[in-house]
Design a protein around this motif. Structure first.
Motif, PDB file in Angstrom:
ATOM      1  N   PRO A 124      22.593   9.630  27.581  1.00 46.83           N
ATOM      2  CA  PRO A 124      23.038  10.456  26.442  1.00 46.83           C
ATOM      3  C   PRO A 124      23.290  11.923  26.804  1.00 46.83           C
ATOM      4  O   PRO A 124      24.286  12.506  26.358  1.00 46.83           O
ATOM      5  N   LYS A 125      22.450  12.495  27.643  1.00 46.83           N
ATOM      6  CA  LYS A 125      22.615  13.928  27.971  1.00 46.83           C
ATOM      7  C   LYS A 125      23.876  14.154  28.823  1.00 46.83           C
ATOM      8  O   LYS A 125      24.590  15.147  28.648  1.00 46.83           O
ATOM      9  N   ILE A 126      24.148  13.216  29.728  1.00 41.80           N
ATOM     10  CA  ILE A 126      25.326  13.379  30.594  1.00 41.80           C
ATOM     11  C   ILE A 126      26.600  13.169  29.771  1.00 41.80           C
ATOM     12  O   ILE A 126      27.546  13.950  29.850  1.00 41.80           O
ATOM     13  N   GLY A 150      26.298  13.284  38.478  1.00 41.56           N
ATOM     14  CA  GLY A 150      26.213  12.517  37.228  1.00 41.56           C
ATOM     15  C   GLY A 150      27.297  11.460  37.105  1.00 41.56           C
ATOM     16  O   GLY A 150      27.636  11.033  36.006  1.00 41.56           O
ATOM     17  N   GLY A 151      27.873  11.037  38.227  1.00 44.84           N
ATOM     18  CA  GLY A 151      28.857   9.945  38.178  1.00 44.84           C
ATOM     19  C   GLY A 151      30.306  10.396  38.286  1.00 44.84           C
ATOM     20  O   GLY A 151      31.222   9.634  37.984  1.00 44.84           O
ATOM     21  N   TYR A 152      30.551  11.631  38.715  1.00 53.47           N
ATOM     22  CA  TYR A 152      31.921  12.143  38.857  1.00 53.47           C
ATOM     23  C   TYR A 152      32.178  12.516  40.325  1.00 53.47           C
ATOM     24  O   TYR A 152      31.238  12.658  41.095  1.00 53.47           O
ATOM     25  N   ALA A 183      28.471  17.422  34.187  1.00 61.60           N
ATOM     26  CA  ALA A 183      27.774  16.138  34.322  1.00 61.60           C
ATOM     27  C   ALA A 183      26.656  16.261  35.352  1.00 61.60           C
ATOM     28  O   ALA A 183      25.536  15.764  35.154  1.00 61.60           O
ATOM     29  N   GLY A 184      26.961  16.930  36.460  1.00 52.14           N
ATOM     30  CA  GLY A 184      25.972  17.084  37.524  1.00 52.14           C
ATOM     31  C   GLY A 184      24.766  17.883  37.056  1.00 52.14           C
ATOM     32  O   GLY A 184      23.615  17.526  37.351  1.00 52.14           O
ATOM     33  N   ALA A 203      18.012  16.136  34.124  1.00 54.47           N
ATOM     34  CA  ALA A 203      17.290  14.930  33.683  1.00 54.47           C
ATOM     35  C   ALA A 203      16.437  14.351  34.814  1.00 54.47           C
ATOM     36  O   ALA A 203      15.539  13.534  34.573  1.00 54.47           O
ATOM     37  N   LEU A 204      16.721  14.765  36.024  1.00 54.92           N
ATOM     38  CA  LEU A 204      15.911  14.297  37.157  1.00 54.92           C
ATOM     39  C   LEU A 204      14.710  15.245  37.300  1.00 54.92           C
ATOM     40  O   LEU A 204      14.671  16.109  38.170  1.00 54.92           O
ATOM     41  N   THR A 205      13.773  15.058  36.421  1.00 55.52           N
ATOM     42  CA  THR A 205      12.572  15.896  36.395  1.00 55.52           C
ATOM     43  C   THR A 205      11.606  15.410  37.482  1.00 55.52           C
ATOM     44  O   THR A 205      11.766  14.295  38.005  1.00 55.52           O
ATOM     45  N   PRO A 206      10.563  16.187  37.790  1.00 54.34           N
ATOM     46  CA  PRO A 206       9.566  15.698  38.748  1.00 54.34           C
ATOM     47  C   PRO A 206       8.973  14.357  38.309  1.00 54.34           C
ATOM     48  O   PRO A 206       8.750  13.468  39.141  1.00 54.34           O
TER      49      PRO A 206
END
Ligand SMILES: Cc1ncc(COP(=O)(O)O)c(C=O)c1O
Length: 446
Positions: free
Chosen positions: A81-83, A287-289, A328-329, A335-338
């Protein structure tokens, strides 16, 4: 039951008729019917319709758990959702301009914060491009032209990178001095002459080869975790040795972290505690781009600085820092938190344990290598330390397992590579393991 592989493939054909038709049609327009070598496998690749979370849905309506994640890029799965929100917002403002945006500064700042060896960074549209510019920086900075790379190391499509990436075992020569084997026709023999191929994890032979060319080498290029070569982690002492010897002789050390960046927030270099001079990033940072990056020491990156006239190394690229990719990145990296990183690393560890137990329980001569959220299945019982040991495995069984899993709703790379995404739950690991058990028992006679 031990079913011949032809029957397993026949089942794949029956369940994927629309993919087969699309591939037949594609051959009339696309060279060889595809537009990316790694997506192809015989008799035809599976055509995707959509992805949601960690699930993939193909054109025939088959549903599979995605353990490939576009070759390890889709760390949050599909439609996060965030991306999606960040991308939608950016598209509405304009997808790209002939001018910079704040988005590129934000992603640069985040990556520099996470990777201390990267003092300055630039963005590119693919990992191959990032490698191309990094090697040029190394050659421009040192005034030397030879490149040392690892046998079986994959770094994309640039001429210097397409060397001994996948050499046939009967042509590799002695391990003391691995042969330089171009992976494509059309590369000038002058490039081969500039290459030194090093055996991975082999300090003694690497040292001799580096010393032999020490005054001509611009850099040593290495994936700290051999990726396409079979997800084989470097020994820490090997990387430490490379760091020391390169520093001693003014050779630059380049870490290609395009795959390995997903093992820690600061990449494999954080895990090993080693600071390279230059680093390449790709896959998960976008983020997929189509976004990759390269960076490192400020004094080296200064070769691209335009402030005092034409830069000594111009860095062009119509889509460099493309705002949609940057947005996106940024969303993906935030979103890639610890906690998210710890969780997928633990899940990777758990999956490797499950696979190992299954192989043991069923008496399969196979093993799984990997680090954190990355893994690779090898049909071999010898210790997998480098390209040659990985290539000595039983490729026919690996291929059969790939189709058996595909038929049971598990999507992996045909070479046995897989990874975990944050969209997965522990149940997806159980599903993998159940499918593995069934594939081994029902199709492969274990
Ligand atoms: C370690 C590594 N370097 C470089 C590349 C090339 O990246 P790209 O496919 O974006 O050109 C890849 C691609 O898989 C890779 O795994």
């Amino acid at each position: 039951m031990n079913i011949p592989i032809e029957k397993v493939i026949q089942r794949y054909i029956e369940k994927n008729k629309k993919s087969m038709q699309l591939y037949q049609r594609a051959q009339n327009s696309l060279a060889g019917g595809i537009t990316r070598t790694s997506t192809y496998f015989q008799p035809f690749p599976v055509y995707m319709e959509r992805g949601e979370g960690c699930m993939l849905y193909d054109v025939d309506g088959n549903e599979r758990v995605d353990f490939l994640g576009n070759y390890t890029s889709m760390i949050h799965g599909y439609n996060h959702p965030k991306i999606t929100e960040a991308v939608t917002r950016q598209i509405q403002k304009g997808s790209c301009f002939g001018a910079p945006t704040e988005q590129e500064i934000k992603l640069a700042e985040l990556l520099i914060l996470r990777v201390p060896s990267i003092e300055r960074i630039r963005f590119a549209s693919s990992g191959s491009e990032a490698i191309m510019f990094t090697l040029r920086l190394a050659q421009g900075f040192t005034g030397r032209y030879k490149i040392a790379k690892i046998e079986g190391g994959f770094h994309g499509s640039y001429d210097y990178a397409l060397m001994s990436m996948h050499p046939p075992l009967d042509q590799v020569g002695p391990v003391e001095s691995p042969a330089v084997i171009p992976d494509a026709v059309g590369i000038s023999p002058a490039i081969s002459e500039q290459m030194v191929i090093l055996p991975f994890n082999d300090q003694k032979n690497s040292e001799r080869l580096i010393l032999k060319h020490k005054h001509e080498l611009a850099c040593v290029l290495i994936e700290p975790i051999l990726g396409a070569g079979g997800i084989i982690p470097a020994r820490k002492e090997y990387l430490q040795f490379l760091r020391e010897i390169t520093r001693q002789y003014g050779i630059l050390l380049i870490f290609d972290e395009i795959i390995s960046f997903r093992v820690r927030l600061g990449g494999a270099q954080e895990m090993y505690g080693i600071r390279p001079d230059l680093t390449t990033l790709g896959k998960i940072i976008s983020g997929g781009y189509p976004v990759a990056a390269f960076g490192g020491r400020e004094d080296i990156m200064a070769l691209m600085d335009p402030r005092s006239g034409t830069p000594r190394i111009p860095h062009s690229g119509t889509f460099n820092g493309t705002p949609v990719g940057m947005a996106a990145g940024l969303a993906a990296m935030e979103a890639l938190t610890p906690e998210a990183m710890d969780r997928i690393n633990q899940m990777g560890e758990k999956l490797r344990t499950l696979i190992t137990e299954t192989f043991k329980k069923r008496g399969v001569k196979a093993q799984v290598t990997g680090v954190g959220s990355l893994f690779n299945i090898h049909f071999s019982t010898e210790e997998i330390l480098d390209y040659r040991s990985a290539q000595r495995g039983d490729m026919k069984s690996r291929n059969q397992l790939f189709f058996s899993l595909l038929n049971r709703g598990i999507f992996l790379a045909s070479r046995g590579l897989g990874c975990i995404s944050t969209a997965m739950t522990w149940e997806h690991l159980d599903r993998f393991n159940t499918s593995l058990n069934d594939a081994l028992a029902e199709d492969m006679g274990y």
